[in-house]
Motif scaffolding. Structure first.
Motif, mmCIF file in Angstrom:
data_model
loop_
_atom_site.group_PDB
_atom_site.id
_atom_site.type_symbol
_atom_site.label_atom_id
_atom_site.label_comp_id
_atom_site.label_asym_id
_atom_site.label_seq_id
_atom_site.Cartn_x
_atom_site.Cartn_y
_atom_site.Cartn_z
ATOM 1 N N VAL A 242 7.335 0.352 -4.170
ATOM 2 C CA VAL A 242 7.386 1.748 -4.605
ATOM 3 C C VAL A 242 6.072 2.474 -4.291
ATOM 4 O O VAL A 242 5.024 1.854 -4.127
ATOM 5 C CB VAL A 242 7.771 1.889 -6.094
ATOM 6 N N TYR A 243 6.163 3.799 -4.250
ATOM 7 C CA TYR A 243 5.102 4.655 -3.719
ATOM 8 C C TYR A 243 4.271 5.306 -4.821
ATOM 9 O O TYR A 243 3.437 6.163 -4.556
ATOM 10 C CB TYR A 243 5.781 5.723 -2.849
ATOM 11 N N ILE A 244 4.509 4.912 -6.054
ATOM 12 C CA ILE A 244 3.872 5.584 -7.187
ATOM 13 C C ILE A 244 2.347 5.523 -7.088
ATOM 14 O O ILE A 244 1.776 4.448 -6.919
ATOM 15 C CB ILE A 244 4.371 4.972 -8.515
ATOM 16 N N THR B 189 3.412 24.882 -5.267
ATOM 17 C CA THR B 189 4.333 24.458 -6.316
ATOM 18 C C THR B 189 5.439 23.584 -5.719
ATOM 19 O O THR B 189 5.898 22.632 -6.358
ATOM 20 C CB THR B 189 4.950 25.672 -7.044
ATOM 21 N N SER B 190 5.822 23.891 -4.504
ATOM 22 C CA SER B 190 6.852 23.048 -3.866
ATOM 23 C C SER B 190 6.293 21.654 -3.599
ATOM 24 O O SER B 190 7.033 20.669 -3.635
ATOM 25 C CB SER B 190 7.365 23.686 -2.569
ATOM 26 N N TRP B 191 4.994 21.557 -3.359
ATOM 27 C CA TRP B 191 4.392 20.219 -3.196
ATOM 28 C C TRP B 191 4.398 19.459 -4.520
ATOM 29 O O TRP B 191 4.613 18.252 -4.559
ATOM 30 C CB TRP B 191 2.952 20.316 -2.676
ATOM 31 N N LEU B 192 4.146 20.186 -5.596
ATOM 32 C CA LEU B 192 4.210 19.554 -6.919
ATOM 33 C C LEU B 192 5.606 18.996 -7.141
ATOM 34 O O LEU B 192 5.791 17.858 -7.573
ATOM 35 C CB LEU B 192 3.862 20.571 -8.013
ATOM 36 N N ARG B 193 6.582 19.805 -6.786
ATOM 37 C CA ARG B 193 7.970 19.382 -6.937
ATOM 38 C C ARG B 193 8.252 18.143 -6.090
ATOM 39 O O ARG B 193 8.868 17.182 -6.548
ATOM 40 C CB ARG B 193 8.904 20.531 -6.523
ATOM 41 N N ASP B 194 7.792 18.166 -4.843
ATOM 42 C CA ASP B 194 8.032 17.026 -3.951
ATOM 43 C C ASP B 194 7.407 15.745 -4.505
ATOM 44 O O ASP B 194 8.006 14.671 -4.464
ATOM 45 C CB ASP B 194 7.451 17.306 -2.556
ATOM 46 N N MET B 195 6.194 15.878 -5.018
ATOM 47 C CA MET B 195 5.520 14.685 -5.561
ATOM 48 C C MET B 195 6.222 14.187 -6.822
ATOM 49 O O MET B 195 6.369 12.980 -7.031
ATOM 50 C CB MET B 195 4.047 14.988 -5.854
ATOM 51 N N MET B 196 6.650 15.139 -7.657
ATOM 52 C CA MET B 196 7.355 14.746 -8.894
ATOM 53 C C MET B 196 8.696 14.093 -8.570
ATOM 54 O O MET B 196 9.127 13.156 -9.236
ATOM 55 C CB MET B 196 7.571 15.959 -9.800
ATOM 56 N N LEU B 197 9.329 14.592 -7.511
ATOM 57 C CA LEU B 197 10.600 14.009 -7.092
ATOM 58 C C LEU B 197 10.392 12.556 -6.649
ATOM 59 O O LEU B 197 11.142 11.654 -7.040
ATOM 60 C CB LEU B 197 11.214 14.831 -5.947
ATOM 61 N N ILE B 198 9.359 12.322 -5.854
ATOM 62 C CA ILE B 198 9.079 10.953 -5.401
ATOM 63 C C ILE B 198 8.787 10.057 -6.608
ATOM 64 O O ILE B 198 9.311 8.946 -6.732
ATOM 65 C CB ILE B 198 7.896 10.925 -4.406
ATOM 66 N N ARG B 199 7.968 10.567 -7.535
ATOM 67 C CA ARG B 199 7.600 9.771 -8.721
ATOM 68 C C ARG B 199 8.839 9.399 -9.536
ATOM 69 O O ARG B 199 9.050 8.239 -9.873
ATOM 70 C CB ARG B 199 6.612 10.564 -9.587
ATOM 71 N N GLY C 266 8.842 7.384 -0.123
ATOM 72 C CA GLY C 266 8.122 8.649 -0.288
ATOM 73 C C GLY C 266 8.124 9.466 0.991
ATOM 74 O O GLY C 266 8.293 10.691 0.961
ATOM 75 N N HIS C 267 7.940 8.793 2.124
ATOM 76 C CA HIS C 267 7.943 9.510 3.405
ATOM 77 C C HIS C 267 9.320 10.090 3.693
ATOM 78 O O HIS C 267 9.445 11.204 4.185
ATOM 79 C CB HIS C 267 7.514 8.582 4.542
ATOM 80 N N ALA C 268 10.352 9.297 3.397
ATOM 81 C CA ALA C 268 11.712 9.768 3.652
ATOM 82 C C ALA C 268 11.993 11.033 2.835
ATOM 83 O O ALA C 268 12.506 12.023 3.361
ATOM 84 C CB ALA C 268 12.720 8.673 3.323
ATOM 85 N N LEU C 269 11.630 11.008 1.560
ATOM 86 C CA LEU C 269 11.907 12.161 0.700
ATOM 87 C C LEU C 269 11.037 13.357 1.109
ATOM 88 O O LEU C 269 11.512 14.484 1.194
ATOM 89 C CB LEU C 269 11.664 11.810 -0.773
ATOM 90 N N ALA C 270 9.757 13.107 1.356
ATOM 91 C CA ALA C 270 8.861 14.205 1.739
ATOM 92 C C ALA C 270 9.293 14.814 3.064
ATOM 93 O O ALA C 270 9.093 16.006 3.316
ATOM 94 C CB ALA C 270 7.423 13.698 1.842
ATOM 95 N N VAL D 172 3.211 13.760 0.967
ATOM 96 C CA VAL D 172 3.515 15.190 0.811
ATOM 97 C C VAL D 172 2.470 16.056 1.542
ATOM 98 O O VAL D 172 2.826 16.974 2.276
ATOM 99 C CB VAL D 172 3.603 15.563 -0.690
ATOM 100 N N GLY D 173 1.217 15.723 1.389
ATOM 101 C CA GLY D 173 0.171 16.545 2.010
ATOM 102 C C GLY D 173 0.122 16.429 3.525
ATOM 103 O O GLY D 173 -0.111 17.414 4.233
ATOM 104 N N THR D 174 0.363 15.210 4.042
ATOM 105 C CA THR D 174 0.317 15.046 5.499
ATOM 106 C C THR D 174 1.536 15.683 6.151
ATOM 107 O O THR D 174 1.423 16.359 7.171
ATOM 108 C CB THR D 174 0.265 13.558 5.896
ATOM 109 N N ILE D 175 2.691 15.459 5.544
ATOM 110 C CA ILE D 175 3.919 15.960 6.164
ATOM 111 C C ILE D 175 3.957 17.489 6.094
ATOM 112 O O ILE D 175 4.494 18.149 6.994
ATOM 113 C CB ILE D 175 5.155 15.291 5.517
#
Lengths: 376, 327
Positions: free
Chosen positions: A62-64, A31-41, A91-95, A71-74
């Protein structure tokens, strides 16, 4: 020749059992990954708006669509592991853990930006989270990635007298495959046995040029890495569970053996190369095919089917993230512009001489140093 | 106490002493280890420090200089040896776009304490591609320092300072000087980056140079002395930072200045020094600053052409006579 990549970019076999590792992780993590991806989006949607409003200048990518990759690699890394990437780097910075306010303020060209507004969209750096940029020249980060791996190995072995225990992730786009720097970096990584993983975020296009129009063996770029004695694999980068599932054992192996690896991470950018790209080189129908495999919707559906999140929970998460990004924009807006008297001649040299006034660390480091610490 | 050693051995001592003192320092480049150095500068270092700290690289300048910059971002202190600065052109992106800009672009988060060193300028009949003087190309870029020693003692003291410097340093040597022998102190010493030296005091004309042409200037000063023209020869030693104060002080005394620079004339360090001297000594100069450069042509192979191409003593003498109205 076709100018578009077509709809089979993601059609390759994924090793079974799919998501063997992630199925054992708790739903808090996923769920935290979902959050991270939604944050980037959300961050990137707002970035595009801010760019249209001319709050952000220069080039902006943009990373959309590619959120599952970062998120998955980091998630498969440890905090001490260095990371370096190209110019599509928000996206990398936020993840990696950068507070979105520093990232947004950087693009706004404000003193509160991660690099005091001196780097911009393409050059995100975060010393505390071991993010070594954000690099604007295609492929330039690939020798740096070899160097970060050389450096951690040197520190661990020569200075600390221990064994190499860090893994560097070096991201590049498929366009970088055709740069000399990339081939030199891979040769060095293979030759010197450097603990680095090169992750090609293969979204099928280098700017407007489809991969088969610019790159030989476009369907099997792993062969390029194998030519340098580097093990290589393809990963479906549109599914964060699958990304983690494939990356975690790879990271563990590179940490253990100290030998490099290469990943053909298949993904798709939903938007243009940069903010000024009308995407005339690919049909709308193609985009729709990939958009139907949106990595955020995919994880949301999985989590819902597992009962880890419900519709109301998902909506609440979306609202929370919208507020977080809105706050980041407010913070960026309120951060002052760097003044020429203070900043123009600062950070050119560490040593102060002539017109140069030495160097100081950005607000981000001062504010985060106590709270995170550097475990690198 | 001093002893007489070659320029190359002075460089070797500087690197070896700093590597003994600081484990963050390592050397990498083509033929630096097993071959004992293409020009024997790193002779014996593999034996002392081992292959983890004296690292042979393939002929891959863009790759290994970029690699060294990545390591420097972690706080290590790599010394990159280019067999020739001529070969640095294929590494232009890492050495110009990454090393000197990293601190600025990261807002002060990541410095790049790297030394890049190697032969600069014409060797002996190496032809155009192998005879580059990169001063003019690279000194234009803010964020790096440029050192160009002419004597063994300076080569050692300045290289040690360069290795300890927190900023990237481009260190320009000369193949023609590697076997040059001169006195070098036995005890440890450092020479600060950014300080010029009056090599030969004089009263009638200031000669400013750096690197190999300093020797041409000293030769010319001997000859001119016999004609009754007393030249003050300033060895700049570093180009960035440029010690303009020492130059200006001399010009205010002699009222004449000739700049000798092995770069091509257009947009060169020599042009920059002339401009700065004109600005700072406008009321003191009795003539415009004279300039002697390499001829504005690709470096020729034939010995007679190459000798005339260089800013040699004869051309310097002619320039001094013309500038001081003694022609």
């Amino acid at each position: 020749m076709q100018t578009a990549i077509g709809t089979d970019h993601l059609d390759f076999s994924v090793p079974e059992p799919r998501n063997a590792l992630t199925s054992k992780l708790g739903s808090d993590t996923t769920t935290s990954w979902l959050r991270d991806m939604m944050l980037i989006r959300e961050f990137e949607v707002r970035t595009m708006q801010a760019y249209q409003d001319r709050k952000i200048g220069g080039f902006c990518h943009v990373y959309i669509g590619q959120e599952a990759v970062a998120v998955g690699t980091i998630a498969a890394l440890e905090k001490k592991d260095p990371l370096v990437t190209a110019y599509r780097d928000h996206g990398h910075a936020l993840a990696r853990g950068m507070d979105p306010k520093y990232c947004m303020a950087e693009m706004y060209g404000r003193i509160g930006g991660c690099a005091k507004g001196k780097g911009g969209s393409m050059h995100m750096f975060d010393r505390i989270n071991n993010l070594y940029g954000g690099h604007g020249i295609v492929g330039a980060q690939t020798p740096l990635g070899a160097g970060l791996a050389f450096g951690t190995k040197y520190i661990d072995e020569v200075i600390e007298k221990g064994r190499s225990n860090r893994v560097t992730l070096c991201f590049l786009g498929d366009g970088a495959l055709n740069q000399g720097a990339f081939h030199e970096a891979l040769n060095l990584a293979g030759l010197l046995e450097l603990p680095v993983i090169y992750i090609v975020e293969n979204n099928g296009y280098s700017m407007g040029t489809a991969i088969h129009r610019g790159t030989t063996m476009a369907d099997s770029i792993c062969e390029k890495a194998r030519g340098y004695g580097i093990r290589a694999c393809e990963i479906d980068g549109m599914d964060v569970l699958n990304v983690y599932d494939a990356m975690k054992p790879l990271v563990d192996e590179v940490r253990e053996t100290g030998r490099p690896a290469f990943v053909d991470m298949r993904t798709y950018r939903f938007k243009g190369h940069s903010m000024s790209d009308p995407r005339k080189y690919r049909p709308r129908e193609e985009e729709e095919v990939y958009e139907s495999g949106d990595p955020i919707a995919k994880l949301r559906d999985t989590l819902m089917s597992q009962g880890a999140i419900d519709d109301a929970g998902f909506k609440a998460l979306g609202k929370e993230i919208r507020l977080e990004v809105r706050d980041a924009m407010k913070w960026a807006e309120a951060s002052p512009a760097p003044t020429p008297e203070e900043e123009l001649y600062r950070d050119v040299y560490v040593e102060a001489w002539g017109p140069y006034t030495g160097t100081t660390e950005p607000q981000m480091i001062k504010e985060c140093e106590g709270t995170h610490g550097q475990d690198g | 106490m001093t002893r007489t050693i070659e320029y190359r051995d002075a460089l070797n001592e500087a690197m070896s002493e700093e590597m003994r003192r600081d484990e963050r320092v390592f050397l990498l480049g083509e033929e630096v280890a097993e071959y004992d150095g293409a020009y024997k500068v790193s002779r014996g270092m593999l034996q002392e420090f081992g292959p983890k700290r004296v690292v042979d690289t393939p002929i891959s300048e863009s790759g290994f200089s970029g690699m060294a910059i990545g390591a420097a971002m972690l706080g290590l202190r790599p010394i990159v040896e280019f067999m020739s600065w001529s070969f640095s052109l294929v590494a232009a992106d890492p050495i110009l776009n990454n090393a000197p800009k990293m601190l600025y672009m990261s807002g002060g988060q990541f410095g790049c304490p790297i030394v890049i060193r190697g032969n600069d300028g014409a060797g002996g009949q190496l032809g155009s591609t192998h005879s580059w003087c990169v001063e003019g190309l690279y000194a234009n870029v803010p964020g790096m320092k440029m050192v160009i020693p002419a004597f063994p003692a300076d080569a050692k003291g300045l290289l040690k300072s360069a290795i300890r410097d927190d900023d990237p340093v481009f260190f320009l040597e000369s193949e023609r000087l590697l076997a040059y022998k001169d006195e070098v102190p036995e005890e440890e010493y450092l020479i600060p980056i950014g300080k010029a030296l009056v090599r030969r005091p004089g009263t009638d004309c200031t000669l400013v140079s750096f690197g190999r042409p300093v020797h041409f200037c000293l030769e010319a000063a001997e000859e001119l002395a016999r004609e009754g023209i007393s030249c003050e020869v300033i060895d700049g030693r570093t180009i960035r930072p440029l010690d303009i104060d020492t130059i200006v002080q001399s010009v205010k005394k002699t009222n004449y200045c000739v700049v000798v620079d092995q770069s091509w004339p257009f947009a060169s360090p020599g042009a920059e020094i002339a401009a700065q001297v004109h600005a700072a000594c406008f009321d003191d100069l009795d003539n415009a600053v004279g300039r002697v450069h390499s001829a504005d042509v690709p470096t020729p192979y034939a010995s007679e052409l190459e000798q005339e191409y260089l800013p040699n003593a004869r051309r310097i003498c002619e320039a001094v006579r013309a500038t001081t109205y003694n022609a």
